[in-house]
Design a protein around this motif. Structure first.
Motif, PDB file in Angstrom:
ATOM      1  N   ILE A 173      10.876  -7.077   5.507  1.00  0.00           N
ATOM      2  CA  ILE A 173       9.883  -6.720   4.246  1.00  0.00           C
ATOM      3  C   ILE A 173       8.532  -6.463   4.870  1.00  0.00           C
ATOM      4  O   ILE A 173       8.536  -7.223   5.568  1.00  0.00           O
ATOM      5  CB  ILE A 173       8.964  -7.315   3.242  1.00  0.00           C
ATOM      6  N   PRO A 174       7.980  -5.310   4.323  1.00  0.00           N
ATOM      7  CA  PRO A 174       6.499  -5.048   5.687  1.00  0.00           C
ATOM      8  C   PRO A 174       5.449  -6.245   5.578  1.00  0.00           C
ATOM      9  O   PRO A 174       4.858  -7.349   4.936  1.00  0.00           O
ATOM     10  CB  PRO A 174       5.349  -4.262   4.668  1.00  0.00           C
ATOM     11  N   SER A 175       4.955  -6.631   6.017  1.00  0.00           N
ATOM     12  CA  SER A 175       4.028  -7.801   7.235  1.00  0.00           C
ATOM     13  C   SER A 175       3.098  -8.090   6.104  1.00  0.00           C
ATOM     14  O   SER A 175       2.281  -7.426   6.247  1.00  0.00           O
ATOM     15  CB  SER A 175       3.717  -7.995   8.529  1.00  0.00           C
ATOM     16  N   GLY A 176       2.751  -9.455   6.001  1.00  0.00           N
ATOM     17  CA  GLY A 176       1.993  -9.425   4.470  1.00  0.00           C
ATOM     18  C   GLY A 176       1.947  -9.201   3.414  1.00  0.00           C
ATOM     19  O   GLY A 176       1.303 -10.359   2.540  1.00  0.00           O
ATOM     20  N   GLU A 177       3.238  -9.044   3.021  1.00  0.00           N
ATOM     21  CA  GLU A 177       2.892  -7.991   1.854  1.00  0.00           C
ATOM     22  C   GLU A 177       3.739  -9.457   0.979  1.00  0.00           C
ATOM     23  O   GLU A 177       4.517 -10.887   1.860  1.00  0.00           O
ATOM     24  CB  GLU A 177       4.246  -7.480   1.346  1.00  0.00           C
ATOM     25  N   VAL A 178       3.455  -9.784  -0.072  1.00  0.00           N
ATOM     26  CA  VAL A 178       4.349 -10.810  -0.848  1.00  0.00           C
ATOM     27  C   VAL A 178       4.890 -10.423  -2.146  1.00  0.00           C
ATOM     28  O   VAL A 178       4.389  -9.629  -2.999  1.00  0.00           O
ATOM     29  CB  VAL A 178       2.896 -11.521  -1.532  1.00  0.00           C
ATOM     30  N   GLU A 320      -5.964 -11.515  -5.179  1.00  0.00           N
ATOM     31  CA  GLU A 320      -7.211 -12.119  -4.969  1.00  0.00           C
ATOM     32  C   GLU A 320      -7.498 -12.416  -3.149  1.00  0.00           C
ATOM     33  O   GLU A 320      -8.203 -11.859  -2.650  1.00  0.00           O
ATOM     34  CB  GLU A 320      -7.204 -12.880  -5.774  1.00  0.00           C
ATOM     35  N   VAL A 321      -6.476 -12.724  -2.832  1.00  0.00           N
ATOM     36  CA  VAL A 321      -6.706 -13.119  -1.566  1.00  0.00           C
ATOM     37  C   VAL A 321      -6.004 -12.333  -0.309  1.00  0.00           C
ATOM     38  O   VAL A 321      -6.723 -12.181   0.358  1.00  0.00           O
ATOM     39  CB  VAL A 321      -5.491 -14.740  -1.783  1.00  0.00           C
ATOM     40  N   LEU A 322      -4.923 -11.696  -0.615  1.00  0.00           N
ATOM     41  CA  LEU A 322      -4.487 -10.348   0.202  1.00  0.00           C
ATOM     42  C   LEU A 322      -4.970  -9.213  -0.437  1.00  0.00           C
ATOM     43  O   LEU A 322      -4.533  -8.274   1.125  1.00  0.00           O
ATOM     44  CB  LEU A 322      -2.676 -10.638   0.260  1.00  0.00           C
ATOM     45  N   GLY A 323      -4.865  -9.112  -1.447  1.00  0.00           N
ATOM     46  CA  GLY A 323      -5.729  -7.290  -1.508  1.00  0.00           C
ATOM     47  C   GLY A 323      -4.642  -7.008  -3.109  1.00  0.00           C
ATOM     48  O   GLY A 323      -3.405  -7.738  -2.512  1.00  0.00           O
ATOM     49  N   ARG A 324      -4.953  -6.453  -3.523  1.00  0.00           N
ATOM     50  CA  ARG A 324      -4.309  -5.894  -4.196  1.00  0.00           C
ATOM     51  C   ARG A 324      -3.172  -5.041  -4.527  1.00  0.00           C
ATOM     52  O   ARG A 324      -1.457  -5.597  -4.454  1.00  0.00           O
ATOM     53  CB  ARG A 324      -4.967  -4.953  -5.910  1.00  0.00           C
ATOM     54  N   GLY A 325      -2.965  -4.534  -2.973  1.00  0.00           N
ATOM     55  CA  GLY A 325      -1.869  -3.292  -2.785  1.00  0.00           C
ATOM     56  C   GLY A 325      -0.460  -4.364  -2.153  1.00  0.00           C
ATOM     57  O   GLY A 325       0.653  -3.967  -1.382  1.00  0.00           O
ATOM     58  N   ARG A 326      -1.234  -5.678  -1.901  1.00  0.00           N
ATOM     59  CA  ARG A 326      -0.167  -6.677  -0.705  1.00  0.00           C
ATOM     60  C   ARG A 326       0.881  -7.178  -1.935  1.00  0.00           C
ATOM     61  O   ARG A 326       1.375  -8.217  -0.810  1.00  0.00           O
ATOM     62  CB  ARG A 326      -1.047  -7.511   0.112  1.00  0.00           C
ATOM     63  N   VAL A 327       0.956  -7.559  -3.328  1.00  0.00           N
ATOM     64  CA  VAL A 327       1.683  -8.127  -3.896  1.00  0.00           C
ATOM     65  C   VAL A 327       2.734  -7.537  -4.891  1.00  0.00           C
ATOM     66  O   VAL A 327       2.242  -6.052  -5.311  1.00  0.00           O
ATOM     67  CB  VAL A 327       1.124  -8.902  -4.838  1.00  0.00           C
ATOM     68  N   GLY A 355       6.524 -11.102   3.199  1.00  0.00           N
ATOM     69  CA  GLY A 355       6.728  -9.992   4.085  1.00  0.00           C
ATOM     70  C   GLY A 355       6.177 -10.274   5.629  1.00  0.00           C
ATOM     71  O   GLY A 355       5.174 -10.924   6.288  1.00  0.00           O
ATOM     72  N   GLY A 356       7.346  -9.919   6.833  1.00  0.00           N
ATOM     73  CA  GLY A 356       7.354 -10.340   8.268  1.00  0.00           C
ATOM     74  C   GLY A 356       7.913  -9.717   9.114  1.00  0.00           C
ATOM     75  O   GLY A 356       8.091 -10.010  10.118  1.00  0.00           O
ATOM     76  N   CYS A 357       8.189  -8.402   8.646  1.00  0.00           N
ATOM     77  CA  CYS A 357       8.196  -7.481   9.778  1.00  0.00           C
ATOM     78  C   CYS A 357       7.547  -7.232  10.998  1.00  0.00           C
ATOM     79  O   CYS A 357       6.530  -7.054  10.859  1.00  0.00           O
ATOM     80  CB  CYS A 357       8.668  -5.716   8.826  1.00  0.00           C
ATOM     81  N   PRO A 358       7.699  -7.477  12.142  1.00  0.00           N
ATOM     82  CA  PRO A 358       8.152  -6.934  12.446  1.00  0.00           C
ATOM     83  C   PRO A 358       6.555  -5.888  13.399  1.00  0.00           C
ATOM     84  O   PRO A 358       7.120  -4.581  13.288  1.00  0.00           O
ATOM     85  CB  PRO A 358       7.847  -7.043  14.582  1.00  0.00           C
TER      86      PRO A 358
END
Length: 397
Positions: A173-178, A320-327, A355-358
């Motif tokens: 999963i792309p890094s930082g996405e939930v 709210e914490v990460l940005g709308r496109g990150r969830v 997400g933790g993809c390198p």
């Protein structure tokens, strides 16, 4: 909430150091003394009430807020997998045959840093946070053991958690996405073990023996066919026979054949239906070949079911914490299994994937969790710490 990522980023050196220390010394199962001690060291200077497991190496830490209120549970699992590491990381496993291939080392580090962040904001908390550092997720029912030892009553009956959350890192999963979804998220997992009994003899004279090998082979195909005929295509069910063994040499018909595998389902009725199919098909297929079959279905983890309200809260907090496109809302469940399901059977809550993809690697080709070559982007842990802390702040403000 907006400054949570800034605070998590300030804690990143601590988060990375703890993660790498645990990664170097992976431990498997329910007894993880080195990992437990690393967690205790990381929490030692924080204003927490700490409870240690009796039969397992668990750590339960409680942070009391400035005012009375509800309890929220946050989980991080601690155990590794029994496999060799081939990542060539400078902090790769130093323990032969053990590796943090599922990212539990990152879970521990993120939860410990979330505890530190929240301890610095106790004045904002009306209630308490229950930090669940859990051994034995990889097939050892660690969450169930912790519940049996009083996890949910660690702050007294009146302080039982009202919400429970867990994050699980994923290298694809792309890094930082939930990524999350309401309802069934992960499957129930049962183990099936089948022993087929015939009568041994000379391989040149099968008519003088009762060969269990063709009977076992017929069972595998018959079980797969029966599931497609008897379980609705709208109800996911997977049966995989992953291990089959029989005999010792080329000219001997063995007396027994043995096979084992996994059953994955997303509802209790389908779970019981597939168990019945396996037992029935194996019994009568064996009889058709003149054999008998001993079938053992070992219950595994229940279905991981996310509470709709908890998912709504998690998704809103993540945006709210990460940005709308990150969830991201997942379109379908996955048929992996999770023992956080035991917690979610008793406490409304949710598990989400982080997400933790390198960097520089496409998620579709990244070595996945449980690979001997899996690598996780440590920068993603900033997002994980911020989301963990944000869930507590949101629930207890």
């Amino acid at each position: 909430m907006p400054d949570l990522c800034t605070q998590a980023r300030a804690l990143q050196p601590r988060t990375v150091a703890l993660r790498r220390a645990i990664h170097r010394r992976p431990e498997v199962g329910l007894h993880l003394p080195h990992t437990r001690d690393a967690v205790l060291d990381a929490l030692a200077d924080l204003p927490l009430q700490v409870h240690l497991g009796v039969g397992v190496s668990s750590v339960v830490a409680v942070l009391d807020g400035a005012r009375p209120g509800p309890t929220i549970l946050l989980r991080g699992d601690m155990d590794a997998l029994p496999m060799h590491e081939d990542t060539e990381l400078p902090f790769a496993s130093e323990v032969p045959g053990a590796m943090h291939a599922c990212g539990h080392d990152t879970h521990v580090a993120m939860l410990a840093s979330a505890a530190r962040l929240l301890a610095g904001r106790r004045a904002e908390l009306a209630g308490r946070v229950l930090f669940m550092f859990q051994p034995g997720e990889e097939g050892f029912h660690g969450a169930r053991h912790m519940i049996d030892e009083g996890l949910l009553d660690a702050t007294g009956p009146a302080g039982r958690p009202e919400r429970a959350y867990a994050l699980h890192i994923s290298a694809t999963i792309p890094s930082g996405e939930v990524h999350v979804r309401p309802g069934p998220l992960m499957a129930a997992a049962d183990t099936v073990r089948i022993t087929v009994r015939g009568r041994g003899g000379h391989a040149s004279a099968p008519h003088d023996a009762v060969d269990p090998v063709p009977a076992a082979a017929a069972m595998i195909g018959a079980m797969q066919t029966a599931i497609t005929r008897e379980v609705s295509a709208h109800d996911p069910a997977v049966l995989t026979i992953a291990h089959l063994t029989a005999g010792t040499t080329t000219n001997v018909i063995p007396e027994t054949a043995f096979m084992e595998g996994t059953i994955r389902t997303l509802s209790a009725p389908v779970r019981e239906r597939v168990r019945e199919i396996v037992r029935r098909v194996c019994r009568y297929t064996a009889l058709a070949h003149g054999c008998s079959a001993d079938v053992v279905v070992e219950p595994g983890y229940p279905v991981t079911v996310n509470d709709d309200g908890a998912v709504t809260t998690l998704a809103a907090l993540g945006r709210e914490v990460l940005g709308r496109g990150r969830v991201v809302t997942m379109p379908t469940p996955i048929l992996g299994a999770e023992d956080f399901s035991y917690v979610l059977e008793q406490v409304p809550g949710a598990l989400a994937f982080l997400g933790g993809c390198p960097a520089g690697v496409e998620p579709s080709v990244a070595p996945p969790n449980h690979s001997n070559r899996v690598v996780f982007d440590e920068a993603a842990m900033v997002s994980g710490v911020a989301v963990y802390a944000g869930l507590a702040l949101d629930a207890l403000r």
